[in-house]
Scaffold this motif. Structure first.
Motif, PDB file in Angstrom:
ATOM      1  N   LYS A  70     -19.570 -12.061  -3.320  1.00  0.00           N
ATOM      2  CA  LYS A  70     -20.378 -11.579  -2.179  1.00  0.00           C
ATOM      3  C   LYS A  70     -20.589 -10.068  -2.268  1.00  0.00           C
ATOM      4  O   LYS A  70     -21.663  -9.568  -1.953  1.00  0.00           O
ATOM      5  N   LEU A  71     -19.537  -9.352  -2.719  1.00  0.00           N
ATOM      6  CA  LEU A  71     -19.655  -7.890  -2.826  1.00  0.00           C
ATOM      7  C   LEU A  71     -20.732  -7.504  -3.837  1.00  0.00           C
ATOM      8  O   LEU A  71     -21.314  -6.427  -3.761  1.00  0.00           O
ATOM      9  N   LYS A  72     -20.972  -8.403  -4.792  1.00  0.00           N
ATOM     10  CA  LYS A  72     -21.949  -8.075  -5.839  1.00  0.00           C
ATOM     11  C   LYS A  72     -23.382  -8.297  -5.379  1.00  0.00           C
ATOM     12  O   LYS A  72     -24.324  -7.897  -6.067  1.00  0.00           O
ATOM     13  N   ILE A 163       3.034  -3.634 -10.779  1.00  0.00           N
ATOM     14  CA  ILE A 163       1.823  -2.861 -10.460  1.00  0.00           C
ATOM     15  C   ILE A 163       2.276  -1.684  -9.599  1.00  0.00           C
ATOM     16  O   ILE A 163       2.946  -1.871  -8.582  1.00  0.00           O
ATOM     17  N   ILE A 164       1.925  -0.482 -10.023  1.00  0.00           N
ATOM     18  CA  ILE A 164       2.278   0.715  -9.255  1.00  0.00           C
ATOM     19  C   ILE A 164       1.090   1.087  -8.380  1.00  0.00           C
ATOM     20  O   ILE A 164      -0.016   1.274  -8.892  1.00  0.00           O
ATOM     21  N   GLY A 165       1.318   1.197  -7.082  1.00  0.00           N
ATOM     22  CA  GLY A 165       0.234   1.533  -6.150  1.00  0.00           C
ATOM     23  C   GLY A 165      -0.054   0.350  -5.242  1.00  0.00           C
ATOM     24  O   GLY A 165       0.109  -0.807  -5.644  1.00  0.00           O
ATOM     25  N   GLN A 166      -0.453   0.659  -4.020  1.00  0.00           N
ATOM     26  CA  GLN A 166      -0.748  -0.405  -3.047  1.00  0.00           C
ATOM     27  C   GLN A 166      -2.121  -0.176  -2.413  1.00  0.00           C
ATOM     28  O   GLN A 166      -2.269  -0.154  -1.191  1.00  0.00           O
ATOM     29  N   GLY A 167      -3.127   0.028  -3.277  1.00  0.00           N
ATOM     30  CA  GLY A 167      -4.508   0.152  -2.801  1.00  0.00           C
ATOM     31  C   GLY A 167      -5.275  -1.119  -3.160  1.00  0.00           C
ATOM     32  O   GLY A 167      -4.711  -2.081  -3.694  1.00  0.00           O
ATOM     33  N   ASN A 168      -6.579  -1.100  -2.903  1.00  0.00           N
ATOM     34  CA  ASN A 168      -7.382  -2.302  -3.132  1.00  0.00           C
ATOM     35  C   ASN A 168      -7.551  -2.631  -4.612  1.00  0.00           C
ATOM     36  O   ASN A 168      -7.756  -3.787  -4.973  1.00  0.00           O
ATOM     37  N   VAL A 169      -7.466  -1.605  -5.470  1.00  0.00           N
ATOM     38  CA  VAL A 169      -7.535  -1.905  -6.906  1.00  0.00           C
ATOM     39  C   VAL A 169      -6.264  -2.655  -7.318  1.00  0.00           C
ATOM     40  O   VAL A 169      -6.321  -3.644  -8.053  1.00  0.00           O
ATOM     41  N   ALA A 170      -5.114  -2.205  -6.806  1.00  0.00           N
ATOM     42  CA  ALA A 170      -3.860  -2.914  -7.093  1.00  0.00           C
ATOM     43  C   ALA A 170      -3.962  -4.359  -6.608  1.00  0.00           C
ATOM     44  O   ALA A 170      -3.489  -5.293  -7.279  1.00  0.00           O
ATOM     45  N   ALA A 171      -4.609  -4.559  -5.454  1.00  0.00           N
ATOM     46  CA  ALA A 171      -4.778  -5.926  -4.927  1.00  0.00           C
ATOM     47  C   ALA A 171      -5.621  -6.762  -5.894  1.00  0.00           C
ATOM     48  O   ALA A 171      -5.299  -7.924  -6.166  1.00  0.00           O
ATOM     49  N   ASP A 172      -6.695  -6.157  -6.424  1.00  0.00           N
ATOM     50  CA  ASP A 172      -7.537  -6.884  -7.396  1.00  0.00           C
ATOM     51  C   ASP A 172      -6.723  -7.270  -8.628  1.00  0.00           C
ATOM     52  O   ASP A 172      -6.791  -8.400  -9.112  1.00  0.00           O
ATOM     53  N   VAL A 173      -5.956  -6.293  -9.134  1.00  0.00           N
ATOM     54  CA  VAL A 173      -5.168  -6.542 -10.352  1.00  0.00           C
ATOM     55  C   VAL A 173      -4.160  -7.672 -10.082  1.00  0.00           C
ATOM     56  O   VAL A 173      -4.034  -8.615 -10.868  1.00  0.00           O
ATOM     57  N   ALA A 214       3.656   0.479   6.548  1.00  0.00           N
ATOM     58  CA  ALA A 214       2.580   0.934   7.439  1.00  0.00           C
ATOM     59  C   ALA A 214       1.592   1.829   6.699  1.00  0.00           C
ATOM     60  O   ALA A 214       0.480   2.060   7.172  1.00  0.00           O
ATOM     61  N   GLN A 215       2.002   2.351   5.530  1.00  0.00           N
ATOM     62  CA  GLN A 215       1.121   3.277   4.789  1.00  0.00           C
ATOM     63  C   GLN A 215       0.408   2.608   3.606  1.00  0.00           C
ATOM     64  O   GLN A 215      -0.346   3.269   2.900  1.00  0.00           O
ATOM     65  N   ALA A 216       0.665   1.314   3.394  1.00  0.00           N
ATOM     66  CA  ALA A 216      -0.023   0.636   2.277  1.00  0.00           C
ATOM     67  C   ALA A 216      -1.527   0.772   2.486  1.00  0.00           C
ATOM     68  O   ALA A 216      -2.008   0.701   3.623  1.00  0.00           O
ATOM     69  N   VAL A 221      -7.972  -7.568   4.786  1.00  0.00           N
ATOM     70  CA  VAL A 221      -8.554  -8.825   4.251  1.00  0.00           C
ATOM     71  C   VAL A 221      -8.108  -9.056   2.804  1.00  0.00           C
ATOM     72  O   VAL A 221      -7.897 -10.191   2.378  1.00  0.00           O
ATOM     73  N   GLU A 222      -7.957  -7.956   2.076  1.00  0.00           N
ATOM     74  CA  GLU A 222      -7.535  -8.085   0.673  1.00  0.00           C
ATOM     75  C   GLU A 222      -6.078  -8.554   0.610  1.00  0.00           C
ATOM     76  O   GLU A 222      -5.709  -9.390  -0.213  1.00  0.00           O
ATOM     77  N   LEU A 223      -5.260  -7.985   1.501  1.00  0.00           N
ATOM     78  CA  LEU A 223      -3.844  -8.355   1.511  1.00  0.00           C
ATOM     79  C   LEU A 223      -3.686  -9.821   1.925  1.00  0.00           C
ATOM     80  O   LEU A 223      -2.918 -10.577   1.322  1.00  0.00           O
ATOM     81  N   VAL A 335      -2.975   3.926  -9.453  1.00  0.00           N
ATOM     82  CA  VAL A 335      -2.721   5.011  -8.505  1.00  0.00           C
ATOM     83  C   VAL A 335      -3.981   5.849  -8.225  1.00  0.00           C
ATOM     84  O   VAL A 335      -3.900   6.989  -7.790  1.00  0.00           O
ATOM     85  N   GLY A 336      -5.132   5.250  -8.444  1.00  0.00           N
ATOM     86  CA  GLY A 336      -6.386   5.907  -8.090  1.00  0.00           C
ATOM     87  C   GLY A 336      -7.206   6.318  -9.303  1.00  0.00           C
ATOM     88  O   GLY A 336      -6.671   6.567 -10.383  1.00  0.00           O
ATOM     89  N   TYR A 337      -8.516   6.334  -9.089  1.00  0.00           N
ATOM     90  CA  TYR A 337      -9.444   6.786 -10.127  1.00  0.00           C
ATOM     91  C   TYR A 337      -9.579   8.307 -10.066  1.00  0.00           C
ATOM     92  O   TYR A 337      -9.276   8.926  -9.053  1.00  0.00           O
ATOM     93  N   LYS A 338     -10.095   8.866 -11.170  1.00  0.00           N
ATOM     94  CA  LYS A 338     -10.306  10.317 -11.212  1.00  0.00           C
ATOM     95  C   LYS A 338     -11.620  10.618 -11.944  1.00  0.00           C
ATOM     96  O   LYS A 338     -11.914   9.967 -12.961  1.00  0.00           O
ATOM     97  N   GLY A 383     -13.122   5.131  -0.505  1.00  0.00           N
ATOM     98  CA  GLY A 383     -14.173   4.489   0.276  1.00  0.00           C
ATOM     99  C   GLY A 383     -14.751   3.275  -0.416  1.00  0.00           C
ATOM    100  O   GLY A 383     -14.528   3.050  -1.606  1.00  0.00           O
ATOM    101  N   LEU A 384     -15.463   2.495   0.384  1.00  0.00           N
ATOM    102  CA  LEU A 384     -16.042   1.248  -0.095  1.00  0.00           C
ATOM    103  C   LEU A 384     -17.472   1.503  -0.569  1.00  0.00           C
ATOM    104  O   LEU A 384     -18.006   2.607  -0.383  1.00  0.00           O
ATOM    105  N   ILE A 385     -18.082   0.473  -1.137  1.00  0.00           N
ATOM    106  CA  ILE A 385     -19.423   0.623  -1.723  1.00  0.00           C
ATOM    107  C   ILE A 385     -20.386   1.270  -0.714  1.00  0.00           C
ATOM    108  O   ILE A 385     -21.087   2.231  -1.025  1.00  0.00           O
TER     109      ILE A 385
END
Ligand code: NAP
Length: 485
Positions: A70-72, A163-173, A214-216, A221-223, A335-338, A383-385
């Motif tokens: 759907k995101l695509k 998996i190190i990190g608790q963001g949405n990319v970590a959720a995808d992985v 509380a800081q994840a 929805v991803e979780l 742990v984030g993109y750069k 941020g999101l798309i």
């Protein structure tokens, strides 16, 4: 200044029929397309969009997870923009290698950098580069068929992955590692990834946060989705879910809806029992990786225990033996993109962004005439798309405000670059060429019930364009043969 004043006297007004505003956009991801959309609302505007790949749409194609179709669908919006009069796609052209920023600035009135954040943040700990330790960027690029990552190898024969990190990319992985491969077969995941994941023996996946529940940074929805994977159970220690006063205060804030939901979901995971589930997702908190261990490859990771001070973390003194070793054969650093700098543009290495004022690229304090930035390379990888839209609206707003002070001399746009590109043998991929690639990928996917089977090598993509041209020529010749007896 004198040249500008002279050309102002002799040129038709910038943005008129005989002197259209010519903009180059570097990057064809969401922020680039939103910038194009807003620019093209102005009459007498031409937008040429460059991408290093022959395929457009940036992270929507090579970042969004294959099981999130759907995101695509946002690509339909970008496709509409690409078909607008005045828009040209120049794929397979790398700015900084095939063409320089200086060349673009000489050929366009404005150049908008929208190249995103193509690399990843590093942990800076020993063992980070051991075989078996990967960035999420590599893994995501690999399963999504990005040509730059197709030679990567992931050892799925391991029993445990961290998996190190608790963001949405970590959720995808985590989701791609944990999902039974049968549930991925009808997605656009690339063939080689599907085959490798089918052999996976990973049973335990640990998702490590350096701060508290509380800081994840997961979207709730991803979780939640991670708790619904077939044949997999989400697990947490109840004792890890205690909240300090600062966290309780944070959760009480009206904007903390997602964080509140996350904590509830973690509580539900704490009530789960591992049972016989073939796969287990373990969520752990207040741990910072300090070393990845192994001689020839990863065998474990050492995690230091943290305390929360307010909502920030602090490592508990090493002397109190507060580190733990966790056995694992795979580590994914998420742990984030750069962002990566481009020659000829001031770049802030620390933030991985181009310094700017409302999208105007800065050199020191001063805006650089005609040079703009939008998206992750402007604001950082957050941020999101959809968030890119507002960002690009702001940048184009600055361009429009600046029109009166830009050099009004007519610019040739892509036509002015054609000699350099053809001299260097660069095969420019047009939007029509991409459409041929698109049709070919969809056709390849059909027998497998997939929306598409992506080409994962640039050579394959170009071959698909060539093939489409041959077929079209054949069709045209047949038509001629039909009318000429
Ligand atoms: P992110 O949301 O910034 O998460 C990065 C995670 O890594 C955080 O948990 C962060 O912890 C942790 N971290 C950072 N440095 C660390 C270190 N040195 N040691 C240990 N942990 C560290 O980044 P992301 O997951 O890469 O996502 C990037 C953006 O893309 C986000 O805005 C995300 O929402 C978006 N995205 C959205 C979707 C979707 O909607 N489906 C999918 C993918 C990505 P701290 O919080 O303590 O810094």
């Amino acid at each position: 200044m004198r040249a500008t004043a002279m050309s102002a006297r002799t040129s038709p007004p910038l943005g008129s029929e005989s002197n259209p505003l010519r903009a180059a956009i570097v990057g064809s991801g969401p922020s680039g397309f939103y910038a194009a959309e807003v620019l093209l609302r102005r009459p007498h505007t031409r937008v040429d969009m460059f991408d290093a790949l022959p395929t457009p749409f940036g992270l929507v194609r090579s970042g969004v997870a294959p099981d999130h179709p759907k995101l695509k669908q946002v690509c339909l919006v970008y496709d509409r923009i690409a078909r607008s009069p005045g828009f040209t796609f120049l794929g397979n052209v790398t700015i900084g290698r095939d063409l320089s920023i200086a060349q673009l600035r000489g050929t366009y009135h404005v150049v908008v950098i929208a190249c995103g954040a193509s690399t990843d943040r590093r942990l800076g700990i020993p063992g980070e580069h051991l075989p078996g330790s990967h960035t999420a960027t590599e893994f995501v690029g690999w399963y999504n068929g990005h040509p730059d990552y197709q030679d990567r190898k992931f050892d799925f024969s391991q029993a445990a992955a961290v998996i190190i990190g608790q963001g949405n990319v970590a959720a995808d992985v985590a989701r791609i590692l944990a999902t039974p491969v049968d549930c991925l077969r009808t997605t656009d995941i690339c063939e080689a990834a599907l085959a490798a994941l089918a052999e996976s023996r990973i049973r335990d996946i640990y998702i490590i946060g350096r701060r508290g529940p509380a800081q994840a940074k997961f979207a709730s929805v991803e979780l939640k989705e991670l708790g619904r994977i077939r044949d997999c159970v989400g697990l947490c220690n109840e004792s890890d879910l205690g909240l300090n006063p600062a966290s309780q205060e944070e959760l009480a804030h009206p904007n903390s809806d997602d964080n509140r939901k996350n904590v509830e979901i973690f509580r539900s995971f704490a009530r789960n029992v591992a049972g016989p589930a073939p796969r287990r997702l373990h969520f752990r908190f207040l741990e910072t990786p300090i070393r990845i261990n192994g001689d020839s490859r990863v065998t474990s990771i050492t995690l230091a225990r943290n305390d929360l001070v307010g909502s920030k973390f602090e490592q508990v003194a090493a002397a109190t033996s507060t580190s733990a070793e966790l056995a694992c054969g795979l580590v994914f650093r998420s742990v984030g993109y750069k962002g990566v700098g481009l020659q000829g543009i001031t770049f802030d290495e620390t933030s991985g962004t181009i310094p700017n004022a409302k999208g105007r690229c800065l050199d020191g304090e001063k805006p650089v005439s005609g040079l703009y930035v939008t998206g992750w390379i402007k604001r950082g990888a957050t941020g999101l798309i959809g968030n890119n839209r507002a960002d690009s609206v702001e940048t184009v707003g600055s361009i429009i405000e600046d029109l009166a002070v830009l050099d009004p001399a007519p610019k040739p746009g892509a036509a002015g670059l054609a000699p350099a590109l053809s001299r260097d043998g660069i095969r420019v991929v047009s939007y029509a060429d991409w459409q041929a690639i698109d049709v070919s990928e969809r056709t390849r996917g059909q027998p497998k019930g997939k929306p598409r089977e992506k080409f994962t090598r640039i050579g394959e993509m170009i071959a698909a364009v060539d093939q489409a041209e041959v077929t079209q020529r054949g069709g045209a010749n047949e038509e001629v043969a039909e009318v000429e007896p």
